[in-house]
Design a protein around this motif. Structure first.
Motif, mmCIF file in Angstrom:
data_model
loop_
_atom_site.group_PDB
_atom_site.id
_atom_site.type_symbol
_atom_site.label_atom_id
_atom_site.label_comp_id
_atom_site.label_asym_id
_atom_site.label_seq_id
_atom_site.Cartn_x
_atom_site.Cartn_y
_atom_site.Cartn_z
ATOM 1 N N LEU A 110 0.937 -1.142 0.008
ATOM 2 C CA LEU A 110 0.024 0.009 0.036
ATOM 3 C C LEU A 110 0.929 1.196 0.120
ATOM 4 C CD1 LEU A 110 -2.716 1.537 0.350
ATOM 5 C CD2 LEU A 110 -2.373 1.223 2.826
ATOM 6 N N ILE A 111 1.909 1.161 0.974
ATOM 7 C CA ILE A 111 2.850 2.442 1.087
ATOM 8 C C ILE A 111 3.382 2.699 -0.435
ATOM 9 C CG2 ILE A 111 4.710 3.422 2.104
ATOM 10 C CD1 ILE A 111 3.897 1.836 4.705
ATOM 11 N N LEU B 167 4.780 -7.114 -4.524
ATOM 12 C CA LEU B 167 4.482 -7.276 -3.029
ATOM 13 C C LEU B 167 2.999 -7.593 -2.745
ATOM 14 C CD1 LEU B 167 6.331 -4.142 -1.428
ATOM 15 C CD2 LEU B 167 7.172 -6.834 -1.395
ATOM 16 N N ASP B 168 2.079 -7.334 -3.604
ATOM 17 C CA ASP B 168 0.669 -7.491 -3.498
ATOM 18 C C ASP B 168 0.547 -9.121 -3.762
ATOM 19 O OD1 ASP B 168 -2.215 -7.159 -3.218
ATOM 20 O OD2 ASP B 168 -2.516 -7.244 -5.314
ATOM 21 N N ILE C 150 -7.570 -6.483 -0.774
ATOM 22 C CA ILE C 150 -8.523 -6.115 -1.682
ATOM 23 C C ILE C 150 -8.833 -4.707 -1.749
ATOM 24 C CG2 ILE C 150 -10.838 -6.239 -2.513
ATOM 25 C CD1 ILE C 150 -10.637 -9.214 -1.571
ATOM 26 N N THR C 151 -9.084 -3.908 -0.282
ATOM 27 C CA THR C 151 -9.340 -2.667 -0.070
ATOM 28 C C THR C 151 -7.905 -1.850 -0.542
ATOM 29 O OG1 THR C 151 -10.841 -3.312 1.795
ATOM 30 C CG2 THR C 151 -9.934 -1.024 1.701
ATOM 31 N N PHE C 152 -6.948 -2.320 -0.104
ATOM 32 C CA PHE C 152 -5.814 -1.515 -0.284
ATOM 33 C C PHE C 152 -5.547 -1.445 -1.930
ATOM 34 C CE2 PHE C 152 -3.573 -2.126 3.971
ATOM 35 C CZ PHE C 152 -4.637 -1.292 4.635
ATOM 36 N N ASP C 153 -5.568 -2.485 -2.488
ATOM 37 C CA ASP C 153 -5.462 -2.354 -4.025
ATOM 38 C C ASP C 153 -6.454 -1.380 -4.618
ATOM 39 O OD1 ASP C 153 -3.898 -4.870 -3.990
ATOM 40 O OD2 ASP C 153 -5.233 -6.096 -4.754
#
Length: 193
Positions: free
Chosen positions: A36-37, A64-65, A86-89
């Motif tokens: 995410l970062i 990383l995902d 899923i949310t961070f994507d």
């Protein structure tokens, strides 16, 4: 499509990274946060005009995902981790679209259509994943389709690197996502009875 059919070719590399993180005690959720970062640094790179850096960061974030899921499957699945993933994507995708829309406001209507098509396709994907009794190695049933995460990365990379073709790239991406939503809806009709 590429995630479903090409994963077997890159999985050995993903497993190496996952093994390295496991060895030093980094959890799947921690890798998700790292993704995410890095993913959120992509919109900043776009806004500041560092296109190549933005694309490189996007793909490392994507790696990383994939690694976080491999760690989760080897250490035992974590449902909250799946939710974060899923949310961070989606947060990263929204950030990229917002940065591009700010930088190229003449394409805002197409970005609106792109966001709408992603919402529709993801709604079908997540609903079928939740309602389906089919088994997948992931936390829920993963519906394959023409547009998956890797295809999204390819199109976002094209938008970032070739802004002179932005409207064409967005339009093609929208059409592919709509086609994918149709694929997923047709499959859903068969399996959700």
């Amino acid at each position: 499509m590429l995630d479903t059919h090409g994963r077997k070719y890159v999985q050995p590399i993903i497993k190496c990274f996952a093994a390295g993180f496991i060895k030093v005690g980094v959890s799947a959720n921690q890798v998700t946060i790292m993704a995410l970062i890095l993913g959120l640094s992509v919109p900043l790179s776009i806004y500041l005009g560092y296109s190549l850096a933005g694309v490189a960061l996007l793909w490392v974030s994507g790696l990383l995902d994939a690694v976080d899921g491999t760690i989760a499957r080897s250490k035992g699945s974590n449902l909250f981790g799946a939710l974060m993933d899923i949310t961070f994507d989606r947060i990263v995708e929204i950030g990229i679209m917002l940065a591009l829309a700010i930088k190229y406001p003449e394409s805002n209507f197409l970005f609106f259509l792109l966001a709408s098509s992603i919402i529709i396709s993801m709604t079908i994907f997540l609903t079928v994943g939740t309602l389906s009794t089919k088994i997948s190695e992931k936390s829920f049933y993963y519906q394959a389709g023409l547009a998956e995460r890797t295809e999204g990365f390819i199109f976002f990379s094209g938008m970032i690197l070739f802004p002179q073709y932005l409207n064409i790239i967005i339009t093609i991406f929208i059409l592919i996502i709509i086609f994918t939503a149709g694929q997923r809806m047709a499959e859903a009709r068969k399996i959700l009875k």
